[in-house]
Write a protein that holds these residues in place. Sequence first.
Motif: not given
Length: 184
Positions: A14-15, A29-36, A67-71, A133-141
């Motif tokens: 769920s979103l 994928e994007a928020y999961g990568t941020c969690d990673e 770490q808080t901002w990543l949440f 983080v670079r991967r999260a950025e690519r996913n976010t695009t």
Amino acid sequence: MKIYTKTGDKGETSLVYGQRVPKNDVRVEAYGTCDEANSQIGLALSYVQNTHFDGKEEWQTIFHKIQTWLFHVGAELATPKGKKVGWTVEEEHINEMENQIDKWEKQLEPLKNFILPGGHSSGASLHVARTIVRRAERNTTMIGDANPLVLSFLNRLSDFLFVAARYINYHMGEKESILHQDQK
């Protein structure tokens, strides 16, 4: 609150606000990568837990914020378009990272060459976090309606982590490994 709900047992999650999506959805994928990335940062911090260096208290404080901002980034990415985001990414988060980068860079030798990731275990872990983080950025695009501040935040965070890795390597007495293009 139970840790297990069994609602994801069939490959959906769920979103925010309950919209069900496949676990391979670009938002997941994007928020999961941020969690990673956040977990990798936590690992990096654990390596300096029992060390002492000038600026350690400030180091811990800024990384707690990161770490808080990543949440917050995760909340932004997990909230469908048109819905209110509970924890938002703010321009001031980006500004604070830039200020810290500038402060740390004043203590470091200016870069004249590319450096190879490595050094102290904390620094090496921060380099890994940077690439995540670079991967999260690519996913976010790939999310057409992502908050542009999220992309700016992730871009700046990768810069921040690069400088943080250099900073901790410096304070742990690790020499940077310079890339020599002519080595085969």
